[in-house]
Scaffold this active site. Structure first.
Site, short mmCIF file in Angstrom:
data_model
loop_
_atom_site.label_atom_id
_atom_site.label_comp_id
_atom_site.label_asym_id
_atom_site.label_seq_id
_atom_site.Cartn_x
_atom_site.Cartn_y
_atom_site.Cartn_z
N HIS A 17 0.84 -1.20 0.00
CA HIS A 17 0.00 0.00 0.00
C HIS A 17 0.87 1.25 0.00
O HIS A 17 0.63 2.21 -0.75
CB HIS A 17 -0.89 0.06 1.25
CG HIS A 17 -1.95 -0.97 1.33
ND1 HIS A 17 -2.09 -1.78 2.44
CD2 HIS A 17 -2.93 -1.33 0.48
CE1 HIS A 17 -3.12 -2.58 2.26
NE2 HIS A 17 -3.64 -2.34 1.08
N LYS A 41 -18.09 -6.04 7.91
CA LYS A 41 -16.83 -6.73 8.18
C LYS A 41 -16.28 -6.31 9.53
O LYS A 41 -16.31 -5.15 9.89
CB LYS A 41 -15.80 -6.39 7.11
CG LYS A 41 -16.02 -7.07 5.78
CD LYS A 41 -14.83 -6.83 4.88
CE LYS A 41 -15.00 -7.55 3.57
NZ LYS A 41 -13.85 -7.32 2.70
N ARG A 90 -1.89 -5.93 -8.38
CA ARG A 90 -0.90 -6.97 -8.12
C ARG A 90 -0.84 -7.98 -9.24
O ARG A 90 0.22 -8.51 -9.56
CB ARG A 90 -1.23 -7.69 -6.81
CG ARG A 90 -1.13 -6.82 -5.59
CD ARG A 90 -1.66 -7.53 -4.39
NE ARG A 90 -3.11 -7.73 -4.55
CZ ARG A 90 -3.94 -8.08 -3.60
NH1 ARG A 90 -3.48 -8.34 -2.40
NH2 ARG A 90 -5.22 -8.22 -3.83
N SER A 127 -3.31 -7.49 3.05
CA SER A 127 -3.55 -7.32 4.48
C SER A 127 -4.02 -8.63 5.12
O SER A 127 -3.63 -8.96 6.23
CB SER A 127 -4.57 -6.22 4.74
OG SER A 127 -4.09 -4.98 4.30
#
Length: 159
Positions: A17, A41, A90, A127
């Site tokens: 990040h 979440k 990514r 993460s």
């Protein structure tokens, strides 16, 4: 003034990040980091903890603002007159999802999305993986900034 936003949950922020944010900060006068609030979440870190960790980690950057948001990212952009979203990619699988989001956001508001390829050293990093490895006692010191490492160790300490 050229402004962009880097959105995400940042639970926690990783070196991947930070690579994207630092590169965006070289291209824009102000980079907003929008920490997403997703009430469905349960994160490891609270929103306030995430913001504090990001601010501590990026304290040497004078052109970065960190805030939380709840709702549509395009509304966040409209409220702050931000014309661009910066997203790190990514892998090709990221592109498939992010392209749909970019097209929707542009269709809703005219906000453009710019994709940055992730540094290959961080192409596997997420993460979720950091939290999982840290929870099992693995070494994540090469994946997160020091303030995050400190707080991961504190939160995941076994009695």
């Amino acid at each position: 003034m050229r402004r962009a936003v880097c959105p995400g949950s940042f639970d926690p922020i990783t070196l991947g990040h930070l690579d994207i944010v630092a590169r965006a900060a070289q291209l824009y006068d102000v980079v907003h980091i929008a920490v997403m609030i997703n009430k469905s979440k349960q994160g490891l870190f609270t929103i306030d903890e995430r913001i504090a960790l990001i601010e501590e980690t990026l304290s040497d950057h004078g052109n970065i603002k960190v805030e939380s948001f709840h709702g549509l990212l395009v509304d966040y952009c409209r409220q702050r007159d931000i014309p661009a979203i910066v997203k790190g990619l990514r892998a090709v699988s990221d592109f498939d999802y992010e392209l749909q989001m970019a097209q929707m956001n542009n269709g809703l508001s005219g906000v453009e999305t710019l994709f940055m390829p992730t540094n290959p050293a961080y192409s596997f990093l997420s993460s979720s993986l950091v939290k999982e490895v840290a929870a099992w006692g693995g070494d994540v010191s090469h994946l997160v900034p020091e303030p995050v490492l400190r707080e991961l160790r504190r939160k995941l300490a076994r009695p």
